[in-house]
Design a protein around this motif. Structure first.
Motif, short mmCIF file in Angstrom:
data_model
loop_
_atom_site.label_atom_id
_atom_site.label_comp_id
_atom_site.label_asym_id
_atom_site.label_seq_id
_atom_site.Cartn_x
_atom_site.Cartn_y
_atom_site.Cartn_z
N SER A 160 17.49 39.80 31.52
CA SER A 160 16.74 38.56 31.72
C SER A 160 15.62 38.42 30.69
O SER A 160 14.72 37.61 30.88
CB SER A 160 16.22 38.48 33.15
N GLY A 161 15.63 39.26 29.67
CA GLY A 161 14.76 38.95 28.54
C GLY A 161 13.60 39.90 28.25
O GLY A 161 12.72 39.56 27.49
N ALA A 162 13.58 41.06 28.88
CA ALA A 162 12.53 42.02 28.52
C ALA A 162 12.73 42.40 27.06
O ALA A 162 13.85 42.59 26.60
CB ALA A 162 12.65 43.26 29.41
N ASP A 163 11.63 42.45 26.33
CA ASP A 163 11.80 42.82 24.92
C ASP A 163 10.65 43.70 24.44
O ASP A 163 9.80 44.11 25.24
CB ASP A 163 11.92 41.56 24.04
N GLY A 164 10.70 44.02 23.21
CA GLY A 164 9.63 44.80 22.62
C GLY A 164 9.53 46.19 23.21
O GLY A 164 10.54 46.84 23.47
N ALA A 165 8.30 46.60 23.50
CA ALA A 165 8.05 47.95 24.00
C ALA A 165 8.70 48.16 25.36
O ALA A 165 9.23 49.23 25.67
CB ALA A 165 6.55 48.19 24.09
N PHE A 166 8.70 47.08 26.19
CA PHE A 166 9.32 47.19 27.51
C PHE A 166 10.79 47.55 27.39
O PHE A 166 11.27 48.50 28.01
CB PHE A 166 9.18 45.87 28.28
N ALA A 167 11.50 46.73 26.57
CA ALA A 167 12.94 46.95 26.42
C ALA A 167 13.21 48.38 25.96
O ALA A 167 14.08 49.07 26.49
CB ALA A 167 13.51 45.95 25.42
#
Lengths: 798, 45
Positions: free
Chosen positions: A204-211
């Motif tokens: 659902s679109g987590a990106d960057g450091a989270f992903a």
């Protein structure tokens, strides 16, 4: 037996109900009364007598996990349970005393749990009983002073016949394995659930450091699944590879390892295509269905092992030096021993009669329904039953050398040769692996960008979406559902391959004596004044002769008043019994042996007042069963050891062509006939059927048969009679159809999904959606089954 | 959103706690009999 019903109001209500007061089964129309059989009445009286009426209240509200069965009339002697040698093998020492496991016939609901566990309250020395309803095994704990025979006796009186179960290395190992398997499932479930939570946020679109972090945590959660939960698949795939067998686990492991390897590589390279969620869900689903199948098979195997248990029988051997009889075990007999066999005991070894005239029941060995007259110098065979009077025999062959022993030996070698067939779904898996590998190779070459990483990723997508989830999942599930439901209805099937063979049979061979018929004398004509019924019951209850048992069984549900105690009893072995009831001298004696069967004469004060005719009778359900078998294009045959005339008579009544009757067949001939007609289904009960049962592509042993026929069979019926045969065949065919339908669907799915993957149209999100959806579709298809499958189960339940 | 750095480890630890509990109970034999307890609960004595 003294027994009175106190409340006549209550009785009236009960009589109008057509169902047995004890077991709830329909009461046969030939009987009047509130019980379906003498066994149930005996148990009912015992339960009332011990103030356990609450059992019936509990039973009314409880849901049954399997069908309630009429209680069998038995009178087994359980003293052997207390012998030191037996205790050594079958029980364990515990802190309070000893414990032993018993398989209980007929337990089916919460009321049974309540009743059996009450044994600890009133049998002295029994400290506790725990019943496992699923496996029907009761764990009995006794104190130092307690006796297992007393606990077993109480259980039998309650209507649950106990069979001791050995707690050997195999059972301990099985228990450990089951626990470990459950832990594997739990770990896979917990990890897959958490991975899925993280995957949802990634999609659902987590990106960057989270992903980045979520992917690494998923990887951490995936490791226990890969390295711990999935190990059974590695082991079985490796085993199959080594022995060059085909197994569905090979493509499973292939997909799993490849998927993990590429996902991990992508993780390190910063590529988004990681499939930890799909892979862990796959492992969880596969493990769960495997466990379900394993459990149902274990329960069937455990109960048939317990029922195979042979009561260690004892014989009386003449000791010349002591001039008396020693009681020894059967296996200690040697050639030349002199043995005394009492009426209703079975002959322990082949031999020659030294003294005594009697008649023998040979039905289990030869299938003959009429008793044999024997006198001194006649040959007798192990496995037959002495009926009338004591005889002395000299042993000529014992143990494996006896006729029955030889049958047993050749049956065992036949069973070991019985071809192990590969389950249909596993054979399909071979082509499946080939197709996936081909697509896999292809995807490298038609990769548009020409880079090897792109090719590899597409190949991976193929192996993930086509991962043989449906193949590996649905087949065991469909089989385990059918096997489990059959087991609940008293039909124990030894394995899924039996269902597959059963779906292919063309011919059905039926044994006559004991299978199509009852195999024991039944009252066919009753011309006796009604006021003498109580007197006859009182006298015949004292005898153990099969005819007396038949009379008691016939009379007990009819007699409602208390039974008087006769005096001046005189029993002439094999001829009859007489005694005084009040002032009248009543005698029941054998008159003649006619074509109708055995005729008895009833005399009151030396005047003939009535006649009773007994004969082996055809089971009421036999005819309709044969008709139904014919309706699904099966050819029924009778394969009997009995004489031509009774065989032809039976054939006419049940509706089998005279040309399809084989009479006077020896065990070897029976097996030869079955072999010539394979794939055939053989249904039998006697020792003479054992070879044919082992030879047939499917053998069904009918309840009340002897132990060796149970060993030889693939399916064992816990209920007497042949009623469920038609339904079993239909259920096997329909289950196979459901499996094939599922395979068809999953082939279609795999073609479409594989095509998409080949052209690089599948990403991790689509894979994660497609796989559960396809699994869900086959699950729905399996749970719904077919209309005919559902109605066959309904019929079986009724 | 920094709260996630606390929440995720907490949920994982909580999960781990229950898994360990399940393993211990399982080794203890609590799940050997999967059928009877559902029936036994209906009997009240």
């Amino acid at each position: 037996m003294e027994f009175q019903i106190q409340n006549s109001e209550e009785l009236k209500v009960k009589i109008t109900s057509p169902f047995c007061q004890h077991c709830g089964n329909p009461i046969p129309s030939r009987l009047s009364g509130v019980f379906c059989c003498a066994g149930c009445q005996r148990v009912y009286e015992w339960i009332q007598g011990h103030q356990f009426q609450r059992y019936y209240d509990l039973k009314r509200n409880a849901s049954s996990i399997r069908n309630s069965q009429p209680s069998q009339e038995t009178s087994e002697d359980y003293l052997y349970l207390d012998e030191p040698e037996f205790l050594e093998n079958y029980s364990q020492k515990t802190s309070e005393g000893r414990s032993m496991d018993f398989y209980l016939d007929g337990v089916h609901c919460a009321a049974c749990v309540w009743l059996t566990e009450k044994v600890a309250n009133f049998v002295e020395g029994v400290s506790s009983i725990r019943l496992n309803l699923g496996s029907s095994v009761a764990h009995v704990q006794i104190s130092e002073k307690g006796k297992f025979s007393e606990a077993a006796d109480a259980l039998e009186k309650m209507g649950y016949r106990p069979h001791p179960v050995k707690q050997g290395a195999h059972e301990v190992l099985q228990k450990k394995e089951n626990r470990l398997f459950l832990i594997r499932i739990a770990v896979a479930a917990a990890c897959a659930g958490n991975i899925m939570l993280l995957a949802v946020s990634l999609y659902s679109g987590a990106d960057g450091a989270f992903a980045e972090r979520f992917k690494w945590i998923s990887f951490g959660l995936f490791l226990p699944v890969l390295l711990f939960s999935a190990t059974p698949f590695y082991r079985s795939a490796w085993g199959a590879l080594r022995s060059k067998e085909i197994s569905i686990d090979i493509p499973v492991v292939f997909g799993l390892l490849l998927g993990s390897a590429v996902s991990i590589a992508n993780l390190f390279n910063g590529d988004d295509r990681v499939y930890f969620d799909s892979l862990s869900t796959l492992v969880l689903l596969l493990l769960s269905t495997r466990f379900a199948l394993k459990r149902t098979q274990q329960i069937a195997a455990d109960s048939s092992r317990a029922l195979h248990f042979l009561t260690p029988s004892r014989v009386k051997r003449w000791n010349a030096t002591r001039e008396a009889y020693d009681t020894i075990r059967v296996d200690e007999l040697v050639q030349g021993d002199r043995v005394r066999v009492l009426p209703s005991e079975s002959i322990p070894a082949d031999g020659v009669i030294l003294t005594g005239d009697s008649s023998l029941d040979c039905s289990l060995l030869t299938g003959e329904s009429r008793p044999h007259r024997v006198t001194s110098t006649d040959l007798v065979f192990a496995g037959t039953t002495n009926l009338d009077s004591p005889i002395e025999i000299q042993v000529t062959q014992s143990g494996t050398q006896s006729r029955i022993g030889k049958i047993l030996t050749s049956m065992e070698s036949m069973l070991s040769r019985k071809a192990k067939i590969t389950i249909f779904a596993h054979r399909v898996a071979r082509y499946f692996v080939g197709a996936v590998l081909f697509l896999f190779g292809l995807s490298f070459f038609i990769s548009p960008h020409g880079t090897w990483t792109e090719g590899l990723n597409r190949a991976l997508a193929i192996s993930i979406v086509t991962c043989p989830c449906t193949f590996a999942l649905i087949t065991p599930l469909a089989f385990s559902m059918t096997l489990g439901r059959l087991a609940r209805m008293g039909v124990l099937v030894k394995g899924p391959e039996v269902l597959e063979r059963l779906a292919q049979i063309q011919t059905v061979f039926l044994d006559k004596t004991g299978t199509l018929t009852f195999g024991s004398p039944q009252v066919v004509q009753w011309k006796v004044p009604a006021d003498l019924e109580t007197a006859i019951l009182a006298l015949e209850s004292l005898s153990t002769h099969p005819i007396a048992l038949a009379l008691v069984q016939y009379l007990r549900p009819r007699v409602k008043t208390s039974v008087p105690t006769p005096t001046d009893i005189k029993e002439t072995q094999g001829q009859g019994i007489q005694g005084r009831i009040g002032s009248d001298l009543i005698e029941i004696r054998r008159a003649l042996q006619t074509t109708l069967g055995t005729e008895l004469e009833v005399l009151k004060n030396n005047q003939s007042v009535g006649r009773i005719v007994l004969n082996d009778q055809i089971r009421p359900e036999s005819k309709s069963m044969v008709e139904k078998l014919r309706s699904i294009e099966l050819t029924p045959w009778i394969l009997s050891g009995d004489h031509t005339i009774p065989v032809q008579q039976t054939a006419r009544i049940v509706g089998i062509k005279a040309g399809n009757c084989i009479a006077q067949a020896s065990p070897e001939m029976k097996s030869e006939w079955v072999r010539s007609q394979n794939p055939a289904l053989m249904i039998g009960d006697g020792a003479n059927d054992a070879l044919a049962l082992a030879q047939a592509s499917v053998g069904i042993a009918v309840r009340s048969g002897v132990e060796i026929s149970l060993q030889a069979s693939d399916i064992y019926l816990r209920t007497p009679g042949v009623r469920p045969i038609y339904e079993i065949v239909v259920i096997a065919r329909e289950t196979l159809w459901v499996v094939k339908r599922n395979l068809l669907f999953s082939t279609f799915y795999n073609l479409v999904a594989g095509g998409f993957a080949l052209f690089g149209k599948i990403d991790p999100l689509l894979a994660a959606v497609l796989m559960p959806v396809s699994a869900l579709m086959v699950l729905t298809s399996t749970f719904t089954g077919t209309r005919r499958l559902r109605s066959a189960f309904q019929e079986l339940k009724a | 959103m920094n709260i996630i750095y606390i929440l995720i480890p907490v949920t994982l630890l909580l999960g781990l706690f229950f898994i360990v509990l399940f393993i211990l109970n399982s080794l203890d034999g609590q799940y050997d009999d999967l059928d009877t307890p559902a029936h036994r609960i209906l009997i009240e004595d």
